[in-house]
Design an enzyme around this catalytic site. Structure first.
Site, PDB file in Angstrom:
ATOM      1  N   TRP A 203      46.150  40.460  49.584  1.00 46.78           N
ATOM      2  CA  TRP A 203      45.310  41.620  49.881  1.00 46.78           C
ATOM      3  C   TRP A 203      45.302  41.796  51.411  1.00 46.78           C
ATOM      4  CZ3 TRP A 203      39.504  41.353  50.927  1.00 46.78           C
ATOM      5  CH2 TRP A 203      38.966  42.631  51.022  1.00 46.78           C
TER       6      TRP A 203
ATOM      7  N   ASP B  44      40.293  33.763  44.553  1.00 44.62           N
ATOM      8  CA  ASP B  44      39.717  35.095  44.706  1.00 44.62           C
ATOM      9  C   ASP B  44      39.834  35.775  43.346  1.00 44.62           C
ATOM     10  OD1 ASP B  44      38.938  37.642  45.295  1.00 44.62           O
ATOM     11  OD2 ASP B  44      40.140  37.833  47.120  1.00 44.62           O
TER      12      ASP B  44
ATOM     13  N   LYS C 182      34.802  45.997  40.772  1.00 42.18           N
ATOM     14  CA  LYS C 182      35.763  46.626  39.871  1.00 42.18           C
ATOM     15  C   LYS C 182      35.302  46.559  38.418  1.00 42.18           C
ATOM     16  CE  LYS C 182      38.123  45.967  43.704  1.00 42.18           C
ATOM     17  NZ  LYS C 182      38.795  46.823  44.638  1.00 42.18           N
TER      18      LYS C 182
HETATM   19  C1  LMR Z   1      41.932  47.498  47.635  1.00 42.25           C
HETATM   20  O1  LMR Z   1      42.667  46.524  47.784  1.00 42.25           O
HETATM   21  O2  LMR Z   1      42.343  48.666  47.676  1.00 42.25           O
HETATM   22  C2  LMR Z   1      40.474  47.286  47.326  1.00 42.25           C
HETATM   23  O3  LMR Z   1      40.209  45.946  47.169  1.00 42.25           O
HETATM   24  C3  LMR Z   1      39.581  47.978  48.290  1.00 42.25           C
HETATM   25  C4  LMR Z   1      39.508  47.325  49.634  1.00 42.25           C
HETATM   26  O4  LMR Z   1      38.399  47.079  50.100  1.00 42.25           O
HETATM   27  O5  LMR Z   1      40.535  47.064  50.253  1.00 42.25           O
END
Ligand code: LMR
Length: 396
Positions: free
Chosen positions: A130, A211, A246
């Protein structure tokens, strides 16, 4: 003083969300930020949440502080969803949890806990992960490294390369794994791979840092928890961060939880006091509203049943959309095989396009992906799927 600061580019995800909002093209499609969208392109308030929220508001008598660890009933109920009510780590009192401001607040608490326990600890992130993992955990002061994860060429996990890296790690290393619905690639570990990682981490003294932001959106609430539950049972020490953004659609309410699994009940009490102390030092106490709603849903049989059903609908829609877009791309004779999208899980997959192609999708076709080529499949629907497929084929 602030003149020394340098201007920074917009956030890789939230920045694209802003560009989308500014675009007034009637055909624009948002495949960027990870929020669920229904067939009408809306991110609805779940029915279970609407009902629970009304109950919370009508019964609430005070806005006084809840406490540093947040809502105790929320923490207990979410622990049960995460680990299962009868999980051995719960039964033996090895789990300490605090409610946090979203999953991101939870990651930050986890980061500070790690630093406090071992200043020179290293956290290994998947390549890719992420996009906010790295800046967020670096801000907490952690030393970060990357391990190979996604094989862009074969659209799967490069498990051998992962194992090779982990074989060089040991005490003082933590490995951040995505519990399910890997963000950004959608390629999840199989049960067999989780089993092998549990063995390896156990033998090498590596601490899993999990996570778990998408429970229930891959295969099911129980199925998705396989890795988290396994690690919590097999290993002495585990960190789990979860989010209700989510699976309850509570994005803006900021509801999450950090759990530390310790070796024994004595150590768990120490962890609990430190979790509270870290939280107090960062934001003092988490916001109450979203957690009160979740706690209400999980402690009411009728509302829970509605939630399970609504969650199943979201999950099934995501999985159906994966097949739909693959079919549409095939029908158009796309010059690549996109079938991997149908076997990935959660909201995200990589299209496997370059940054230039992602920008062309956005600027020429008003189809918004991340510049890494990550799409959120939830933004596809029956009305835009042909347009999206045409646009993808056009930029290839
Ligand atoms: C994403 O990856 O798009 C979501 O988890 C929103 C974010 O806060 O990045």
């Amino acid at each position: 003083m602030f003149q020394s600061l340098k201007p920074l580019p917009p956030d890789a995800i939230i920045g694209i969300m802003g560009l989308f909002r500014e675009d007034d093209d009637p055909y624009k499609v948002d495949l960027s930020v990870g929020v669920y969208q229904d067939e009408g392109g809306n991110t609805p308030v779940l029915e279970c949440v609407r009902q629970a929220e009304q109950q919370v508001l009508s019964e609430q008598k005070t806005k006084s502080y809840v406490g540093i660890a947040g809502n105790a009933s929320f923490n207990e109920s979410v622990e049960k969803i995460l680990f299962g009510a009868d999980h051995p780590a719960r039964k033996t009192g090895r789990i300490s949890s605090v409610q946090t401001p979203g999953g991101s607040g939870g990651l930050s608490v986890a980061g500070h806990m790690i630093i406090r326990a071992q200043r020179d600890a290293q956290v290994w992130l998947s390549d890719p992960s992420w996009p906010n993992h790295l800046p967020l955990l670096r801000l907490a002061g952690l030393r970060l490294q990357q391990y190979p994860y996604y094989d862009y060429k074969n659209h799967g996990i490069d498990f051998d390369a992962m194992i090779d890296t982990f074989n060089k790690l040991g005490v003082g290393d933590l490995v951040l794994l995505h519990g399910c619905c890997h963000n950004p690639c959608g390629a999840d570990l199989s049960r067999d791979q989780w089993d092998r990682l549990a063995d390896l981490f156990e033998s090498r003294g590596i601490v899993p840092f999990l996570d778990f932001a998408y429970q229930g959106l891959a295969e099911g609430l129980e199925e998705d928890a396989y890795g988290v539950r396994l690690m919590a049972e097999r290993l002495d020490e585990v960190i789990v961060v979860t989010s209700c953004s989510k699976n309850f659609g509570l994005y803006r309410e900021r509801v999450g939880m950090t759990s530390v699994i310790s070796k024994d009940v004595k150590q768990a009490k120490v962890a609990q006091s430190n979790l509270g102390n870290v939280a107090r030092g960062i934001y003092s106490m988490p916001p109450d509203h979203g957690a009160a709603i979740v706690s209400r849903v999980l402690n009411d049989n009728e509302l829970s049943a509605i939630w399970i059903e609504e969650l199943a609908q979201m999950r099934e829609r995501l999985n159906d959309l994966r097949h739909l877009i693959v079919d549409k791309l095939n029908e158009r004779g796309a010059p690549r095989d996109f079938s991997f999208i149908a076997s990935e899980r959660g909201m995200f997959s990589f299209l496997g396009i370059s940054q230039e192609q992602a920008i062309r999708l956005r600027e020429e076709f008003h189809v918004y992906t991340l510049e890494s080529g990550r799409i959120n499949v939830a933004g596809i629907n029956q009305s835009n799927v042909d347009y999206v497929a045409d646009a993808i084929v056009a930029i290839l």
